[in-house]
Design a protein around this motif. Structure first.
Motif, short mmCIF file in Angstrom:
data_model
loop_
_atom_site.label_atom_id
_atom_site.label_comp_id
_atom_site.label_asym_id
_atom_site.label_seq_id
_atom_site.Cartn_x
_atom_site.Cartn_y
_atom_site.Cartn_z
N ARG A 398 0.81 -1.22 0.00
CA ARG A 398 0.00 0.00 0.00
C ARG A 398 0.84 1.27 0.00
O ARG A 398 0.41 2.30 -0.50
CB ARG A 398 -0.90 0.04 1.23
N GLU A 579 2.93 -2.47 -10.66
CA GLU A 579 3.70 -1.61 -9.78
C GLU A 579 3.45 -0.16 -10.13
O GLU A 579 3.32 0.18 -11.31
CB GLU A 579 5.19 -1.91 -9.90
N SER A 580 3.44 0.69 -9.12
CA SER A 580 3.14 2.10 -9.37
C SER A 580 4.17 2.73 -10.29
O SER A 580 3.85 3.67 -11.02
CB SER A 580 3.04 2.87 -8.06
N LEU A 583 2.85 3.01 -13.77
CA LEU A 583 1.62 3.75 -14.05
C LEU A 583 1.93 5.07 -14.74
O LEU A 583 3.01 5.65 -14.53
CB LEU A 583 0.87 4.03 -12.75
N TRP A 587 -1.33 8.79 -11.89
CA TRP A 587 -2.18 7.65 -11.54
C TRP A 587 -1.74 7.09 -10.20
O TRP A 587 -0.60 7.26 -9.77
CB TRP A 587 -2.07 6.55 -12.60
N CYS A 588 -2.67 6.40 -9.59
CA CYS A 588 -2.42 5.82 -8.28
C CYS A 588 -3.09 4.45 -8.25
O CYS A 588 -4.15 4.26 -8.84
CB CYS A 588 -3.03 6.76 -7.23
N LEU A 589 -2.49 3.49 -7.58
CA LEU A 589 -3.05 2.15 -7.55
C LEU A 589 -4.45 2.12 -6.93
O LEU A 589 -5.22 1.21 -7.18
CB LEU A 589 -2.14 1.20 -6.76
N ASP A 590 -4.76 3.13 -6.13
CA ASP A 590 -6.03 3.12 -5.42
C ASP A 590 -7.25 3.40 -6.30
O ASP A 590 -8.35 3.03 -5.94
CB ASP A 590 -6.03 4.19 -4.30
N ARG A 613 -8.43 4.76 -15.13
CA ARG A 613 -8.36 5.56 -13.91
C ARG A 613 -9.75 6.12 -13.66
O ARG A 613 -10.38 6.66 -14.55
CB ARG A 613 -7.35 6.71 -14.08
N THR A 655 8.08 1.03 -4.45
CA THR A 655 6.91 1.17 -5.29
C THR A 655 5.71 0.62 -4.53
O THR A 655 5.88 -0.16 -3.60
CB THR A 655 7.15 0.38 -6.61
N THR A 656 4.51 1.06 -4.91
CA THR A 656 3.33 0.35 -4.44
C THR A 656 3.01 -0.73 -5.46
O THR A 656 3.42 -0.64 -6.62
CB THR A 656 2.14 1.29 -4.21
N LYS A 658 0.25 -4.23 -6.64
CA LYS A 658 -0.93 -5.10 -6.47
C LYS A 658 -0.82 -6.29 -7.40
O LYS A 658 -0.52 -6.12 -8.59
CB LYS A 658 -2.22 -4.36 -6.85
#
Lengths: 665, 665
Positions: A398, A579-580, A583, A587-590, A613, A655-656, A658
């Motif tokens: 996160r 990985e962020s 992106l 942009w954001c993974l959220d 997004r 990095t963030t 998912k």
């Protein structure tokens, strides 16, 4: 300071029938597990990786990680703890946890396999030196532990629940097994024999009714018993195993008996629970005991636990352990990606169990899980330079980690970056010993008993390698495997020597490989997942297995609440992740979803997906994050974005990340 | 054995202008927090609950939980630890954790408020007896702790990180505040004064530069300073507060500085992190210090932390703490329902922070959060008989608990059933002191400074009660509130006495209450959420507030990954849940979705929803729970099923439970 390892090694000599033989023939078949029965893994000298995914990991391990670990156990005084025992200078200020001896032993085991693999005198020199320092710390009666039983230290076996004394001894015995099989007699084997004797005397069936809070002695005793042909050791493994599960261990504060599997006898349990590494080392030992004693009930019990735990308590990566709390398994379906613990050591331990179950049963599902775990847990841990490691392997990050600057120790589990070393540093040396002997799991051999049948050689995994297996009557099967697996699915197998009567070559078609093809002699056929047998293989034969490794979507069972409404993307045996760093700007993974109406692109290593997004949710005014209306947001941007292999995440900086991508907000 | 409490109490005498006055007038306004500034809570004797939701909880607390706690601290020797110090018989075998003294102090605090509420001689007797035993253990220099500084025990203040000595003292001081405000001078106040003096001497600004690993001393010192008018205590609270956040505490094994908020100074932090109770007790103290010293920056800092933490790290129930590991906050959006820790004490601590912020700012959002937390965390903890408690308050129970048989101790956090007592048993006495003084949070009073303005009396919560508040110039406002809130939304307020000049009655319209109505003098108007002011309220006035408490859907922010694709159902301030005991035979929480096309039914306490049982997923053959195709399953059954208030879950026996219900598989 102990000698450091050289940064390069001489090439292995090539002088056998297949073109090489670095070890004496009777040592070439050395391998970690030598279960009775007709099936064995490859020997340490029977396979040589020639580059590729695992070849690079193995070389990095040889030329960076071993030295790295050696420097750390020296720097932190974990090695000097042995000297202090010998010199009578122990005390309350002993550095390291109670289990730090085990890191030295796992390093010895890694060095032994490494010498078996490459016959490197530099490696041998280090091992001899470590052995000398360890041996000096052994008491006349065989007891060997630097944390207990010395001036200023607690008494021997005064804290079986947490003290890890027998756990450390177990790792000593596993190291000695490697040394014995690679070198034959060696001072470390003497040390281990005397330590094992002391354990049998102290804890034998009619002696003290104790057991260790952390299983490991059982698997060490079982294999040392096999290696030395000493039934007392095997018997003692069984004794420890049977003592467990009856509440003999005093409860630790805030920890239940399930934490160390002392709640239910191993032959009665239905599922893995409690501390994951403990549960898995115990199950590995249970298979050893079951096989050694012909105990079908016990073998069934472990298979039952494997089945339910893999179906309900295992991550897509093969990782196990859903809780940071107690480093443990969760309930069925409790598989949060962000708080996945998936300890590297639990991944290794899971492979230890599956490997033993495969040897005992020949079932392909065990090898499928090993492959998944190898590519997505074992290979994820070490940094590409071999000098930093993941301890926990979550499927979602996160908050980007903070770059580790320099060669410094870290807390064990969190942070989103690989760390050079840990306060509890079980993982680096566990990775080292596993990588050094990795190729012994590449293939297996079944000698047949009826003379009219052919020996069966099974290729379990696919890596570029030279393979030279000893079959019945000392005949050899020599293969050369060429492949860029897992990135390419084409596997070429060339047979350069084989018994005159031919062999059966069995190959594993992984459970994700729908539509695989096998080509032999110019004819191609589709093969189903599982085993494919090619009979009458002879020198000069060429086979090509074509596995469809292209990117594919994977949907989680809806009972896994934590990833509801998400998909993962896999490519061959490799789990991919977003990985962020990949992106688009801003942009954001959220606030991102995957558009499943668009095709998956294949870039030869990962995948290319269409992401959207979503505006709205992420720009709400702060307030409690619960609303009367369903959150909805138009797609404001849409981009093709690259997913990379999970095993390489955070290699390009913090990095963030998912693995599971939402299909809708 | 200390006297037990009588199982029934005499009714309170009724003899004031409003019809009752159990305490002397100067004690009636006693309350836990007496912040400087124009706004105060109700006094312990100014409100009397006349039944209803909280009245029942308070009576059960009075007649069951207090005695229950007393028996447990006696049974486990936590009370006898004080006797052993006095008798010089301490030793390594001292029972209880380092912080067990604090349970005795919290019980004293609860008894003091209980006496303030009911003037019960039996309560007073117990308090006096506990005080005598505590006082005997105090050292001549004021030091008072049973775990440190005695023969066979570690030295005083030798383990500030984990020893909890100052934490215990903080609870002693809070107990003394209650005693002082309810009784005036009392031996426990002397004990606390001497203990506080010793702390100031040892840790004063120019003395030892230390602080406690668990905040609590700060809030105790701040309020004792207010109660006794002793600025040294307030100053010491500030000193401890400012020392924190600079890494003065030695790191604990496997715990970061954030665990005890020693990573960032409280005035610089942006969000709550680390151990939840620690973070929240610290923030409560920060508000105290900010208000006492007029430190706007510090007050802003706590508000900033509250805002982000409530927006991103708080459960629908108001619960805080997403991790069992470290009993701590997680990252933003890390809010798993099944592993929600939501410690009862963290809920109480959150209300302590919000109450202080409300008193300081008058903002309604703080009271909204208190209400949410009271109904869904505080009220959830005690079993209906007051003799068992939840420690953790998860929003999903995957495996039904095991009925606790008898009055036995339990591990602290898990199990799915309320437990009579815990190894770490902070929650029961925290619940007890909070319930005993609960009604002091029902209303607040703002005396105005301009003589032409009216005093403002705010009804913050709705419960059947007799209210008699002292306003400017010793005038009284007497109200009678009649309501079955939270199950009914109708609140009747009858004014029986008021200052001749009238008062402004401010009422809170909760943030979920869209479309609330207010009736006065036969005219009805819609009122917005937030504050509604009724001016010129005079004796004889009648008001009716109508809050729409019917069931409603609540959607989580999509950034809360763990409940993606789910909804919750709330009814007024009460979060509802689905328990397996309410499912049709053969149904399981795992294979069930909610049909949002069907209306929500209202049964007056919970809700009735349409659920669909989905076949397929739950009947898959075992195997890894990841598949190439999306899981899909036809609805095989559809039933109307009742959702019950979350605060009452597991009251009908062990059950599985979900607050968030999937809308699709």
């Amino acid at each position: 300071m102990t000698d450091t390892l050289p940064s390069t090694t001489a090439p292995a000599p090539h002088d056998s029938a297949c073109g090489r033989r670095p070890l004496p023939a009777d040592r070439a078949t050395a391998r970690p597990v030598e279960a009775p029965g007709g099936r064995r893994g490859a020997g340490i000298g029977e396979v040589r990786l020639t580059g590729g995914f695992w070849g690079r990991l193995q070389e990095t391990n040889a030329h960076a990680s071993l030295e790295h670990a050696l420097q750390w156990v020296e720097r932190l005084g974990w090695l000097a703890n042995f000297d202090r025992v010998a010199d009578g200078t122990t005390g309350a200020d002993r550095p390291g946890w109670e289990f730090s001896d085990s890191e030295v032993y796992k390093l010895c085991e890694a060095l032994a396999w490494e010498h078996g693999r490459r016959s490197d005198p530099a490696v041998l020199r280090i091992l001899d030196e470590l052995t000398a320092r360890i041996a000096r710390a052994q008491k006349p009666d065989g007891y060997l532990n630097t944390a207990f039983g010395h001036p200023g230290r607690p008494a021997r076996y005064s804290d079986l629940e947490s003290g890890h004394e027998l756990y450390c001894t177990g790792h000593l015995l596993q190291a000695a097994v490697a040394v014995h099989r690679v070198f034959g007699e060696h001072p470390l084997v003497d040390v281990a024999r005397r330590a094992a004797d002391e354990v049998c005397t102290t804890f034998g069936p009619t002696a003290r009714d104790g057991l260790c809070g952390h299983p490991e002695i059982e698997v060490g005793l079982a294999e040392l018993g096999r290696a030395l042909g000493e039934p007392r050791y095997s018997q003692q493994a069984s004794t420890f195993l049977e003592r467990r599960g009856h509440g003999r261990l005093r409860p630790l504060p805030l920890r239940s008996a399930a934490y160390f599997q002392d709640d239910v006898p191993v032959r009665e349990a239905d599922v893995w629970r409690g501390h994951a590494v403990r549960a898995l080392y115990l199950s590995a030992a249970a298979v050893d005991v079951a096989v050694d004693t012909g105990d079908a009930e016990l073998l069934d019990a472990v298979q039952r636990q494997w089945t339910r735990s893999v179906a309900r308590r295992t991550y897509l990566t093969g990782g196990m352990g859903s809780r940071h709390q107690d480093e443990g398994f969760g309930e069925d379906w409790e598989l949060p990606p962000d708080r996945a613990y998936c300890e590297t050591c639990a991944g290794i331990a899971s492979c230890m169990v599956s490997w033993r179950l495969y040897l005992a049963t020949g079932e392909v599902r065990y090898v499928d899980l090993i492959e998944r775990t190898w590519y997505n847990v074992l290979a994820t841990s070490p940094r590409s330079d071999g000098r930093a490691f993941f301890y926990a392997n979550p499927l979602q990050q996160r908050v980007a980690g903070t770059e580790v600057s320099g060669d410094v120790e870290n807390p064990r589990a969190e942070g989103g970056v690989r760390a050079p070393w840990f306060d509890v540093s079980c993982c680096p040396t566990n990775v080292a010993r596993t990588l050094a002997s990795w190729h012994t799991g590449l293939a297996s051999v079944e000698r047949v008993t009826h003379s009219e049948d052919q020996d069966v050689v099974t290729l379990l995994h696919y890596a570029p390698a030279e393979v030279e297996l000893r079959l019945s009557d000392d005949q050899l099967l020599c293969l050369r495997v060429e492949t860029e697996y897992p990135f390419s699915g084409d596997v070429h197998v060339r047979v350069s020597a084989a018994p005159a009567a031919g062999v059966t070559l069995r190959m594993r078609v992984p459970n994700w490989a729908q539509g695989a093809l096998l080509r032999r002699d110019g004819s191609t056929r589709e093969v189903l997942t599982g085993w494919v047998d090619v009979h009458d293989v002879r020198a000069g034969d060429q086979l090509v297995l074509q596995l469809p490794v292209g990117p594919r979507l994977t949907h989680p069972d809806p009972r896994i609440d934590a990833v509801r409404g998400c998909v993962a993307v896999e490519r061959g045996p490799v789990v991919l992740c977003l990985e962020s760093v990949d992106l688009p700007a801003g942009w954001c993974l959220d606030d991102m979803t995957i558009d499943l109406t668009q095709p998956l692109g294949d870039d030869g290593r990962g995948a290319i997906v269409t992401l959207e997004r979503r505006a709205g949710s992420a720009t709400e005014a702060e307030g409690m994050p619960y609303r009367p209306l369903r959150y909805s947001a138009a797609s404001v941007d849409r981009e093709r974005v690259r997913l990379h292999p999970y095993h390489g995440w955070a290699e390009r900086g913090p990095t963030t990340m998912k693995v599971f991508l939402p299909t809708a907000l």
